[in-house]
Design an enzyme around this catalytic site. Structure first.
Site, PDB file in Angstrom:
ATOM      1  N   LYS A   1      -1.209   2.587  31.813  1.00  0.00           N
ATOM      2  CA  LYS A   1      -1.723   3.956  31.628  1.00  0.00           C
ATOM      3  C   LYS A   1      -2.844   4.247  32.629  1.00  0.00           C
ATOM      4  CE  LYS A   1      -2.959   3.083  27.331  1.00  0.00           C
ATOM      5  NZ  LYS A   1      -2.542   1.660  27.189  1.00  0.00           N
TER       6      LYS A   1
ATOM      7  N   ARG B   1     -12.981  -7.631  31.402  1.00  0.00           N
ATOM      8  CA  ARG B   1     -13.328  -6.952  30.155  1.00  0.00           C
ATOM      9  C   ARG B   1     -13.441  -7.973  29.030  1.00  0.00           C
ATOM     10  NH1 ARG B   1      -9.298  -1.824  29.730  1.00  0.00           N
ATOM     11  NH2 ARG B   1      -9.293  -2.520  27.565  1.00  0.00           N
TER      12      ARG B   1
HETATM   13  P1  AP5 Z   1      -3.631  -0.882  33.211  1.00  0.00           P
HETATM   14  O1  AP5 Z   1      -3.220   0.278  34.055  1.00  0.00           O
HETATM   15  O2  AP5 Z   1      -5.072  -1.222  33.142  1.00  0.00           O
HETATM   16  O3  AP5 Z   1      -3.009  -0.728  31.761  1.00  0.00           O
HETATM   17  P2  AP5 Z   1      -3.508   0.153  30.546  1.00  0.00           P
HETATM   18  O4  AP5 Z   1      -2.279   0.619  29.823  1.00  0.00           O
HETATM   19  O5  AP5 Z   1      -4.475   1.201  30.988  1.00  0.00           O
HETATM   20  O6  AP5 Z   1      -4.207  -0.998  29.737  1.00  0.00           O
HETATM   21  P3  AP5 Z   1      -5.587  -1.066  28.952  1.00  0.00           P
HETATM   22  O7  AP5 Z   1      -5.777  -2.506  28.592  1.00  0.00           O
HETATM   23  O8  AP5 Z   1      -6.687  -0.411  29.711  1.00  0.00           O
HETATM   24  O9  AP5 Z   1      -5.210  -0.244  27.714  1.00  0.00           O
HETATM   25  P4  AP5 Z   1      -5.825  -0.258  26.327  1.00  0.00           P
HETATM   26  O10 AP5 Z   1      -5.116   0.879  25.747  1.00  0.00           O
HETATM   27  O11 AP5 Z   1      -5.771  -1.516  25.565  1.00  0.00           O
HETATM   28  O12 AP5 Z   1      -7.390  -0.120  26.656  1.00  0.00           O
HETATM   29  P5  AP5 Z   1      -8.408   1.077  26.575  1.00  0.00           P
HETATM   30  O13 AP5 Z   1      -9.381   0.902  27.647  1.00  0.00           O
HETATM   31  O14 AP5 Z   1      -7.696   2.391  26.448  1.00  0.00           O
HETATM   32  O15 AP5 Z   1      -2.789  -2.150  33.717  1.00  0.00           O
HETATM   33  C1  AP5 Z   1      -3.017  -3.447  33.189  1.00  0.00           C
HETATM   34  C2  AP5 Z   1      -2.812  -4.498  34.308  1.00  0.00           C
HETATM   35  O16 AP5 Z   1      -1.459  -4.461  34.736  1.00  0.00           O
HETATM   36  C3  AP5 Z   1      -3.636  -4.231  35.569  1.00  0.00           C
HETATM   37  O17 AP5 Z   1      -4.016  -5.487  36.102  1.00  0.00           O
HETATM   38  C4  AP5 Z   1      -2.672  -3.498  36.497  1.00  0.00           C
HETATM   39  O18 AP5 Z   1      -2.982  -3.732  37.867  1.00  0.00           O
HETATM   40  C5  AP5 Z   1      -1.350  -4.128  36.110  1.00  0.00           C
HETATM   41  N1  AP5 Z   1      -0.207  -3.208  36.222  1.00  0.00           N
HETATM   42  C6  AP5 Z   1      -0.176  -1.887  35.861  1.00  0.00           C
HETATM   43  N2  AP5 Z   1       1.056  -1.389  36.047  1.00  0.00           N
HETATM   44  C7  AP5 Z   1       1.816  -2.418  36.499  1.00  0.00           C
HETATM   45  C8  AP5 Z   1       3.190  -2.536  36.864  1.00  0.00           C
HETATM   46  N3  AP5 Z   1       4.035  -1.488  36.786  1.00  0.00           N
HETATM   47  N4  AP5 Z   1       3.637  -3.748  37.276  1.00  0.00           N
HETATM   48  C9  AP5 Z   1       2.796  -4.825  37.362  1.00  0.00           C
HETATM   49  N5  AP5 Z   1       1.486  -4.779  37.040  1.00  0.00           N
HETATM   50  C10 AP5 Z   1       1.008  -3.588  36.618  1.00  0.00           C
HETATM   51  O19 AP5 Z   1      -9.079   0.819  25.143  1.00  0.00           O
HETATM   52  C11 AP5 Z   1      -9.929  -0.304  24.932  1.00  0.00           C
HETATM   53  C12 AP5 Z   1     -10.477  -0.262  23.513  1.00  0.00           C
HETATM   54  O20 AP5 Z   1     -11.263   0.933  23.325  1.00  0.00           O
HETATM   55  C13 AP5 Z   1      -9.450  -0.210  22.380  1.00  0.00           C
HETATM   56  O21 AP5 Z   1      -8.977  -1.502  22.036  1.00  0.00           O
HETATM   57  C14 AP5 Z   1     -10.257   0.459  21.257  1.00  0.00           C
HETATM   58  O22 AP5 Z   1     -11.137  -0.456  20.659  1.00  0.00           O
HETATM   59  C15 AP5 Z   1     -11.080   1.491  22.017  1.00  0.00           C
HETATM   60  N6  AP5 Z   1     -10.403   2.780  22.148  1.00  0.00           N
HETATM   61  C16 AP5 Z   1     -10.010   3.382  23.310  1.00  0.00           C
HETATM   62  N7  AP5 Z   1      -9.442   4.576  23.069  1.00  0.00           N
HETATM   63  C17 AP5 Z   1      -9.456   4.739  21.712  1.00  0.00           C
HETATM   64  C18 AP5 Z   1      -8.983   5.760  20.850  1.00  0.00           C
HETATM   65  N8  AP5 Z   1      -8.365   6.876  21.329  1.00  0.00           N
HETATM   66  N9  AP5 Z   1      -9.154   5.591  19.517  1.00  0.00           N
HETATM   67  C19 AP5 Z   1      -9.772   4.513  19.008  1.00  0.00           C
HETATM   68  N10 AP5 Z   1     -10.247   3.481  19.775  1.00  0.00           N
HETATM   69  C20 AP5 Z   1     -10.083   3.606  21.125  1.00  0.00           C
END
Ligand code: AP5
Length: 216
Positions: free
Chosen positions: A13, A160
């Protein structure tokens, strides 16, 4: 245009949202980034959410909805990419309201369809430059020179705190239990477009571009 990128942790994402922001002038609204900023600033919200995020659980709907509302107000007229929001039915309903109040609507919910086991490897191997934020991966995208950022030359990197295997598995469970159920909510409105999130970054980008380019 307002779109949601939906998928489990590590689905890509953030990678795709950053690319769309750079190529289409849309604004990435990542609740994960907003919460990490709040943590880093030591604000009362940051203190409140730290333990929840480190455990891989979801922060309260009220906090993330308020954060999104503030950011939407600061980007009136721009296309929004919701990255990591909404994550519950209550958040999806709140987003409808926030958009309607501003005369906006959702155009697409883009679901990144992925294999969760492969995502554990994706997430536990990622790291970023502490200075410029460039993203890397131990196996898939190492720095060209070991220990030196390709972009700015810094030798400091960070990971992280919630990117360890145990927390990642909790984050996946939270996704299955609380976030995946919002898909039918949007399917009923004909908004969901599915993309193969296991393809290469460029191929995923091309699939998303095709959806956006086909929009009226
Ligand atoms: P990346 O693009 O970083 O993936 P992502 O889907 O953004 O993953 P996140 O871990 O950031 O998502 P998340 O939803 O757990 O975390 P968030 O920060 O929102 O890609 C991941 C890796 O893969 C990278 O190394 C990239 O280079 C690689 N990659 C990408 N695409 C690829 C491909 N096609 N092929 C190969 N490699 C690839 O949330 C963190 C925390 O915040 C949550 O756990 C929660 O506690 C809180 N939080 C956030 N939003 C909310 C909400 N709306 N409600 C409640 N709590 C929330």
């Amino acid at each position: 245009m307002n779109i949601i990128l939906l998928g489990p942790p590590g689905a890509g994402k953030g990678t795709q949202a950053a690319r769309l922001q750079a190529t289409r002038g849309m604004i990435q609204l990542s609740t994960g980034d907003m919460l990490r900023e709040a943590r880093a600033s030591g604000s009362p919200i940051g203190e409140k959410v730290k333990a929840i995020m480190d455990a891989g659980e979801l922060v309260s709907d009220a906090i993330v909805t308020a954060l999104i509302g503030e950011r939407l107000d600061s980007c009136a007229g721009c296309g929004a990419i919701f990255d990591g929001f909404p994550r519950t039915i209550a958040q999806a309903e709140a987003l409808d309201l926030l958009l309607a109040e501003r005369g906006r609507h959702l155009d697409h919910v883009i679901e990144l369809v992925v294999d969760e086991e492969a995502l554990v490897t994706r997430i536990t191997g990622r790291f970023t430059c502490a200075k410029c934020g460039a993203g890397y991966h131990d196996s898939f995208r190492p720095t060209k020179v070991a220990g030196v950022c390709d972009v700015c030359g810094s030798t400091e990197f960070k990971r992280r705190p919630d990117d360890n295997e145990q927390t990642v598995r909790t984050r996946m469970e939270e996704y299955r239990a609380k976030t995946a159920p919002i898909l039918p909510f949007y399917q009923a409105r004909g908004l969901v477009r599915r993309v193969d999130g296991m393809a290469s970054v460029d191929e995923v980008a091309a699939q998303i571009d095709a959806i956006l380019d086909a929009s009226p």
